[in-house]
Design an enzyme around this catalytic site. Structure first.
Site, PDB file in Angstrom:
ATOM      1  CD  GLU A 131      11.769 -16.138 -13.864  1.00  0.00           C
ATOM      2  OE1 GLU A 131      12.457 -15.144 -14.197  1.00  0.00           O
ATOM      3  OE2 GLU A 131      10.562 -16.251 -14.147  1.00  0.00           O
ATOM      4  CG  ASP A 143       2.108  -3.537   4.167  1.00  0.00           C
ATOM      5  OD1 ASP A 143       2.489  -3.536   5.351  1.00  0.00           O
ATOM      6  OD2 ASP A 143       1.180  -2.822   3.747  1.00  0.00           O
TER       7      ASP A 143
HETATM    8  C1  GLC Z   1       0.998  -3.124   7.599  1.00  0.00           C
HETATM    9  C2  GLC Z   1       2.143  -2.289   8.099  1.00  0.00           C
HETATM   10  C3  GLC Z   1       1.605  -1.080   8.759  1.00  0.00           C
HETATM   11  C4  GLC Z   1       0.816  -0.295   7.743  1.00  0.00           C
HETATM   12  C5  GLC Z   1      -0.271  -1.150   7.102  1.00  0.00           C
HETATM   13  C6  GLC Z   1      -0.825  -0.515   5.882  1.00  0.00           C
HETATM   14  O1  GLC Z   1       0.208  -3.597   8.631  1.00  0.00           O
HETATM   15  O2  GLC Z   1       2.960  -3.058   8.945  1.00  0.00           O
HETATM   16  O3  GLC Z   1       2.610  -0.282   9.330  1.00  0.00           O
HETATM   17  O4  GLC Z   1       0.225   0.812   8.369  1.00  0.00           O
HETATM   18  O5  GLC Z   1       0.241  -2.391   6.695  1.00  0.00           O
HETATM   19  O6  GLC Z   1       0.107  -0.548   4.837  1.00  0.00           O
END
Ligand code: GLC
Length: 537
Positions: free
Chosen positions: A259, A210
């Site tokens: 790993e 993310d």
């Molecule tokens: C990314 C995710 C989104 C979230 C953001 C903050 O863009 O896809 O859904 O709100 O990160 O974590």
């Protein structure tokens, strides 16, 4: 199953499961892991190679689980660790890989680290895991700089110290309940490497990272000062997106994942201006793949799509990484609605055509749950039911992501359409989705589901598809894209409003058409076809 000897992640079709909206086993109207597990056979029939599970970890759900309070467990809303293990076991038995989401840029404010930071004093080791700074102005009453939250409003929140007096500020590039971690702190680096190992030991095949381009911040924390757009894809030199130091994090992560046996892989969520910027994350020793948001952002135009395809393939080839392709996810308007200009039927024709072309492109591809049913965005959700934190933070100007997160219609003629045993769903489903249930579409040869199913079956069987290269057929009419893949395959996309002839030098048999009227010789308006061609001597 991947059919060639290249690593699976170079050509897999990966299906995004958004757990709260996929399938509900316990009847509370929110999807869960046992629900997802019960639908793995559906994904096997559809023909995908892997699933990516959006977050299911303990969380206050302020950002639908992208606010994690414990990285090593399952939120009771979604089940238990045993449910997770069962899901992985069953998926692997069906030859479906499992990728999980990891959220390293920020934790939830409910995470024990952040609670400890609030309770500790300025300058303490507890605070040093996050980005606490003193404020500016008299008494530090103004935020440390002018950075803005991606969800609207300032990126800083003022805390009250243990003694009751106004204190420091902490950085959050997203909601105030999502404090950013300090990735210069070795404790943070160590903790996330341990979290990777926790899930790798449980058998996951990879991670979706993310906000992968956000972890490192310019230590000086300079004002944006109007030099950069406060939101959206970053330009280079930005003080909190795409800082060079972020690459060190992924070199460390790559050593950890390497790993483990079995070709496990990372995919980065990296929103940047150019494909070259993204490719730097995929240099040898860093991540394996990244989402291709340039393709997702292309408009319904042959030129726009071709530019996105060419620039992606060129940039990825430069670092030896496969291209990836994606048209929808849980953060964007579904492509049926993006391409439809307000006309869902037209949008669905175009979405089917774009998807068919996407599945013929070299590399791996992502499918967001429900797109195989041709679901449109739900545009008329009542405001009071919206949960996207950006909706609140922007007073409704932004933050409409709930429209692509409506629970899936599985069966039957009325909501909840077999989503679960309960009567409700966490967001209401449109009654018109009765025509778009998995049950109805699986038996209809003209449905969107059947097109995805046919394309995925051909993709697994045809030696030209998956990893590799493409060769454009030049000189096609305006609005038409055509390419060959060796051996013996061609794809033609017609973005125009008129039927066209398949280019004369493509002779062969129809494999799949996005429109029932498509053939090996003609492509209807807003449609695509796949043709198998005789092998050249
Ligand atoms: C990314 C995710 C989104 C979230 C953001 C903050 O863009 O896809 O859904 O709100 O990160 O974590």
């Amino acid at each position: 199953m991947p059919r060639s000897d290249v690593p699976w992640w170079r050509e897999a079709v990966i299906y995004q499961v958004y757990p709260r909206s996929f399938a509900d086993a316990d009847g509370n109207g929110i999807g869960d892991l046992p629900g997802a597990r019960s639908r793995l056979a559906y994904l096997r029939r559809l023909g995908v190679d892997a699933v990516w599970l959006s977050p299911f970890y303990p969380s206050p759900q302020a950002d639908a689980g992208y606010d994690v309070s414990d990285y090593r467990d399952v939120d009771p809303l979604f089940g238990t660790l045993a449910d997770f293990d069962g899901l992985v076991h069953d998926a692997h038995a069906l030859e479906i890989k499992v990728i999980v989401d990891i959220v390293p840029n920020h934790t939830s404010s409910a995470h024990e680290w952040f609670q400890a930071a609030l309770a500790a004093a300025p300058g303490s080791p507890e605070r040093a895991r996050y980005l606490f700074r003193d404020g500016r102005g008299a008494g530090g009453g103004e935020p440390p700089n002018d950075w803005r939250s991606n969800f609207g409003g300032p990126a800083w929140t003022h805390v009250v110290e243990a003694g009751g007096q106004p204190g420091q500020w902490y950085l959050h590039l997203f909601d105030a309940s999502q404090p950013d971690l300090d990735w210069t702190n070795a404790a943070v680096v160590e903790e996330f490497e341990a979290i990777l190992r926790f899930w790798l030991d449980r058998g996951v095949d990879g991670f979706r990272i993310d906000v992968a381009h956000g972890l490192a911040k310019d230590p000086e924390m300079p004002n944006l000062g109007g030099r950069f757009a406060a939101r959206g894809p970053a330009t280079s030199g930005h003080p909190h997106w795409d800082q060079d130091a972020v690459h060190d994090v992924y070199r460390g992560w790559r050593r950890v994942i390497d790993e483990y046996p079995g070709e496990r892989a990372f995919v980065g969520e990296i929103w940047l201006h150019t494909t070259e910027q993204v490719a730097r994350y995929l240099r040898p020793g860093e991540l394996h793949t990244a989402f291709n948001f340039h393709f997702l952002l292309a408009t319904w135009s042959a030129d726009s799509l071709r530019e996105a395809i060419d620039s992606s393939i060129a940039a990825m080839a430069g670092v030896g990484a496969p291209a990836t392709w994606v048209l929808s996810n849980h953060d964007v308007v579904r492509h049926v609605s993006r391409y439809g200009d307000g006309d869902v039927a037209l949008g669905r024709q175009r979405a089917r055509a774009a998807t068919l072309m996407m599945l013929a492109l070299p590399g791996s591809a992502y499918i967001y749950q429900g797109e195989e049913l041709g679901l449109p965005e739900v545009l008329d959700l009542p405001d009071e039911l919206r949960e996207d934190p950006a909706f609140r933070r922007t007073q409704g100007k932004d933050g409409r992501r709930d429209g692509c997160r409506v629970p899936l219609p599985w069966s039957g003629g009325a909501p909840p359409f077999g989503f679960g045993p309960g009567a409700d769903t966490w967001l209401p489903q449109p009654p018109a989705w009765a025509a778009l249930t998995a049950e109805a579409e699986e038996v209809d040869p003209s449905s969107t589901w059947s097109m995805y199913h046919a394309a995925l079956a051909v993709r697994r069987a045809h030696p030209a598809l998956g990893d590799g290269t493409l060769a454009w057929i030049e000189g096609t009419p305006a609005g038409v894209l055509a390419f060959r893949r060796d051996p013996g395959f061609a794809c033609v996309l017609n973005t125009t409003a008129n039927e066209i002839d398949v280019p004369a030098d493509i002779e062969g048999h129809l494999l799949v058409a996005s429109d029932p009227a498509g053939s090996a010789t003609t492509v209807p308006a807003n449609a695509a076809v796949w043709v198998t061609t005789p092998l050249l001597p």
